[in-house]
Write a protein that holds these residues in place. Structure first.
Motif, PDB file in Angstrom:
ATOM      1  N   HIS A  32       1.850 -72.712  -0.685  1.00 37.78           N
ATOM      2  CA  HIS A  32       2.066 -71.889  -1.868  1.00 37.78           C
ATOM      3  C   HIS A  32       0.908 -72.139  -2.836  1.00 37.78           C
ATOM      4  O   HIS A  32       0.312 -73.216  -2.858  1.00 37.78           O
ATOM      5  CB  HIS A  32       3.394 -72.247  -2.531  1.00 37.78           C
ATOM      6  CG  HIS A  32       4.578 -71.980  -1.653  1.00 37.78           C
ATOM      7  ND1 HIS A  32       4.980 -70.716  -1.290  1.00 37.78           N
ATOM      8  CD2 HIS A  32       5.440 -72.838  -1.034  1.00 37.78           C
ATOM      9  CE1 HIS A  32       6.036 -70.792  -0.512  1.00 37.78           C
ATOM     10  NE2 HIS A  32       6.336 -72.070  -0.334  1.00 37.78           N
ATOM     11  N   MET A  33       0.622 -71.158  -3.643  1.00 36.78           N
ATOM     12  CA  MET A  33      -0.522 -71.260  -4.545  1.00 36.78           C
ATOM     13  C   MET A  33      -0.421 -72.477  -5.457  1.00 36.78           C
ATOM     14  O   MET A  33      -1.426 -73.140  -5.740  1.00 36.78           O
ATOM     15  CB  MET A  33      -0.634 -69.970  -5.383  1.00 36.78           C
ATOM     16  CG  MET A  33      -1.916 -69.894  -6.189  1.00 36.78           C
ATOM     17  SD  MET A  33      -3.372 -69.932  -5.108  1.00 36.78           S
ATOM     18  CE  MET A  33      -4.685 -70.035  -6.311  1.00 36.78           C
ATOM     19  N   HIS A  34       0.807 -72.798  -5.912  1.00 40.28           N
ATOM     20  CA  HIS A  34       0.938 -73.936  -6.835  1.00 40.28           C
ATOM     21  C   HIS A  34       0.663 -75.271  -6.145  1.00 40.28           C
ATOM     22  O   HIS A  34       0.417 -76.283  -6.806  1.00 40.28           O
ATOM     23  CB  HIS A  34       2.325 -73.947  -7.489  1.00 40.28           C
ATOM     24  CG  HIS A  34       3.450 -74.161  -6.510  1.00 40.28           C
ATOM     25  ND1 HIS A  34       3.773 -75.389  -6.009  1.00 40.28           N
ATOM     26  CD2 HIS A  34       4.319 -73.286  -5.937  1.00 40.28           C
ATOM     27  CE1 HIS A  34       4.810 -75.285  -5.179  1.00 40.28           C
ATOM     28  NE2 HIS A  34       5.153 -74.016  -5.115  1.00 40.28           N
ATOM     29  N   ASP A  35       0.687 -75.288  -4.781  1.00 40.59           N
ATOM     30  CA  ASP A  35       0.341 -76.518  -4.068  1.00 40.59           C
ATOM     31  C   ASP A  35      -1.156 -76.794  -4.122  1.00 40.59           C
ATOM     32  O   ASP A  35      -1.588 -77.946  -4.039  1.00 40.59           O
ATOM     33  CB  ASP A  35       0.770 -76.421  -2.599  1.00 40.59           C
ATOM     34  CG  ASP A  35       2.283 -76.353  -2.448  1.00 40.59           C
ATOM     35  OD1 ASP A  35       2.974 -76.938  -3.291  1.00 40.59           O
ATOM     36  OD2 ASP A  35       2.749 -75.709  -1.490  1.00 40.59           O
ATOM     37  N   THR A  73       0.712 -85.815 -12.909  1.00 42.43           N
ATOM     38  CA  THR A  73       1.872 -86.576 -12.475  1.00 42.43           C
ATOM     39  C   THR A  73       1.450 -87.849 -11.735  1.00 42.43           C
ATOM     40  O   THR A  73       0.352 -87.910 -11.166  1.00 42.43           O
ATOM     41  CB  THR A  73       2.746 -85.737 -11.532  1.00 42.43           C
ATOM     42  OG1 THR A  73       2.012 -85.455 -10.329  1.00 42.43           O
ATOM     43  CG2 THR A  73       3.164 -84.431 -12.196  1.00 42.43           C
ATOM     44  N   THR A 112       3.366 -83.140   2.114  1.00 47.46           N
ATOM     45  CA  THR A 112       3.179 -82.412   0.852  1.00 47.46           C
ATOM     46  C   THR A 112       1.869 -82.782   0.173  1.00 47.46           C
ATOM     47  O   THR A 112       1.391 -82.049  -0.691  1.00 47.46           O
ATOM     48  CB  THR A 112       4.345 -82.683  -0.107  1.00 47.46           C
ATOM     49  OG1 THR A 112       4.452 -84.103  -0.336  1.00 47.46           O
ATOM     50  CG2 THR A 112       5.658 -82.163   0.462  1.00 47.46           C
ATOM     51  N   TRP A 139      -3.433 -74.934  -6.467  1.00 45.61           N
ATOM     52  CA  TRP A 139      -3.980 -74.771  -7.815  1.00 45.61           C
ATOM     53  C   TRP A 139      -3.394 -75.838  -8.733  1.00 45.61           C
ATOM     54  O   TRP A 139      -2.375 -75.657  -9.379  1.00 45.61           O
ATOM     55  CB  TRP A 139      -3.699 -73.366  -8.348  1.00 45.61           C
ATOM     56  CG  TRP A 139      -4.253 -73.162  -9.732  1.00 45.61           C
ATOM     57  CD1 TRP A 139      -3.560 -72.870 -10.870  1.00 45.61           C
ATOM     58  CD2 TRP A 139      -5.632 -73.260 -10.138  1.00 45.61           C
ATOM     59  NE1 TRP A 139      -4.397 -72.783 -11.945  1.00 45.61           N
ATOM     60  CE2 TRP A 139      -5.682 -73.013 -11.537  1.00 45.61           C
ATOM     61  CE3 TRP A 139      -6.822 -73.539  -9.461  1.00 45.61           C
ATOM     62  CZ2 TRP A 139      -6.881 -73.032 -12.246  1.00 45.61           C
ATOM     63  CZ3 TRP A 139      -8.006 -73.559 -10.183  1.00 45.61           C
ATOM     64  CH2 TRP A 139      -8.032 -73.308 -11.551  1.00 45.61           C
ATOM     65  N   GLN A 140      -4.044 -76.980  -8.761  1.00 44.99           N
ATOM     66  CA  GLN A 140      -3.658 -78.122  -9.595  1.00 44.99           C
ATOM     67  C   GLN A 140      -4.846 -78.442 -10.495  1.00 44.99           C
ATOM     68  O   GLN A 140      -5.679 -79.287 -10.155  1.00 44.99           O
ATOM     69  CB  GLN A 140      -3.301 -79.324  -8.717  1.00 44.99           C
ATOM     70  CG  GLN A 140      -2.188 -79.096  -7.724  1.00 44.99           C
ATOM     71  CD  GLN A 140      -0.818 -79.108  -8.375  1.00 44.99           C
ATOM     72  OE1 GLN A 140      -0.680 -79.438  -9.555  1.00 44.99           O
ATOM     73  NE2 GLN A 140       0.204 -78.750  -7.627  1.00 44.99           N
TER      74      GLN A 140
END
Length: 310
Positions: free
Chosen positions: A56-59, A253, A121, A61-62
């Motif tokens: 997924h893009m949020h994985d 995080t 992940t 785009w950090q």
């Protein structure tokens, strides 16, 4: 000690297996290059494509992770570049030494280590770290070497050569194609999916064995006056800078901070040696740096993993 036995030792055991094959004569002098080509042109691109295509893009785009890891690498590269230029080194040699102290082995060691330490992940951020290393950092060093060795050439020509070199890089093309496939909702036929999975699953073990073959090659005596600072910058200073950026500047995080620091603490990758060999610049120093940083990183990575409770 659990981190050493459950995570670090299996990974470095594969490196040692490659080392043993070369030193015992089971593998010939061309084995390193041929296995490395398999990893770089087939196995690792398949892994990168699979990760990006299924992520997924949020994985991926950090921004905080990208900034912490990217700026940490660039800071160490810049420090080394200035230090070596002030010592009177040629800009081309100083640029390659910048890679020696900042080019983490995210492709060969980073993926299996992250998967073992943090689970699958973590492969999204590991992919981002690989792209930043093999494209941004390597591209910068390549541009500086080109400019240094062709002082009469135009900047546009140097930029053109660097851009073309990166455009042909399978480690850049694979995630780009994976992103296109994900954006278009492409569903791979079962046969192609299985083919990619077989290649991707071979990436990590083959990469580690290839690294072992590489470090087993005979080389000249190390110049400790140069190698010691390079290894300290790579294994100690770079992860420290990355940790400060991740934890106190960008405040990402704890999980992403751990991945960013671990990726930055990896030993020097073989990309630095490839560049030195291609341009005929201090390849012995670079090869020794890869070897020594890989050996010392067994201890430093174990300490980091123990600190984070893995």
């Amino acid at each position: 000690m659990s981190a050493l036995f459950s995570i670090v030792l299996p990974i470095f055991a594969l490196i040692f297996a490659g080392w043993g094959m070369r030193r015992s004569g089971i593998s010939g002098p061309t084995a390193t290059r041929e296995l490395n080509r398999f990893v770089v042109f087939l196995a690792l691109p398949a892994l990168l494509f699979r990760i990006v295509a299924n992520a997924h893009m949020h994985d991926l785009w950090q921004p905080g992770f990208i900034a912490a890891f990217g700026l940490g690498s660039l800071a160490i590269f810049a420090i080394t570049l200035v230090w070596q230029c002030r010592r009177g080194a040629h800009l081309a040699d100083a640029s390659i030494d910048g890679l020696n102290s900042a080019y983490a082995n995210t492709g060969f060691i980073g993926f299996p280590l992250c998967a073992a330490a943090f689970g699958h992940t973590s492969l999204g951020p590991a992919t981002v770290a690989t792209i930043l290393t093999v494209c941004v950092l390597f591209g910068l060093a390549l541009a500086l070497v080109e400019i240094a060795l062709q002082p009469q050439a135009s900047i546009a020509r140097a930029i053109g050569r660097v851009t073309w070199s990166l455009a042909k890089n399978p480690l850049l093309l694979a995630p780009v194609l994976g992103a296109v496939a994900a954006a278009c909702g492409v569903v791979m036929p079962e046969g192609i999916e299985r083919f990619l999975n077989l290649l991707a699953d071979a990436a990590s073990p083959c990469a580690l064995v290839a690294l072992g073959l590489f470090v087993a090659e005979k080389r000249g005596r190390p110049d400790w006056s140069v190698l010691t600072p390079l290894v300290v910058l790579k294994l100690v200073v770079q992860p420290a800078v990355t940790w400060l950026l991740a934890a106190y500047v960008f405040r990402i995080t704890p999980g992403l901070t751990a991945i960013a620091v671990l990726q930055s603490a990896l030993p020097t990758g073989t990309g630095a040696f490839m560049l030195a060999e291609y341009y005929g610049r201090s390849s012995d120093t670079t090869a020794n740096n890869v070897l020594i940083s890989t050996i010392v990183s067994m201890a430093t990575i174990s300490i980091l993993l123990t600190f984070w409770g893995h």
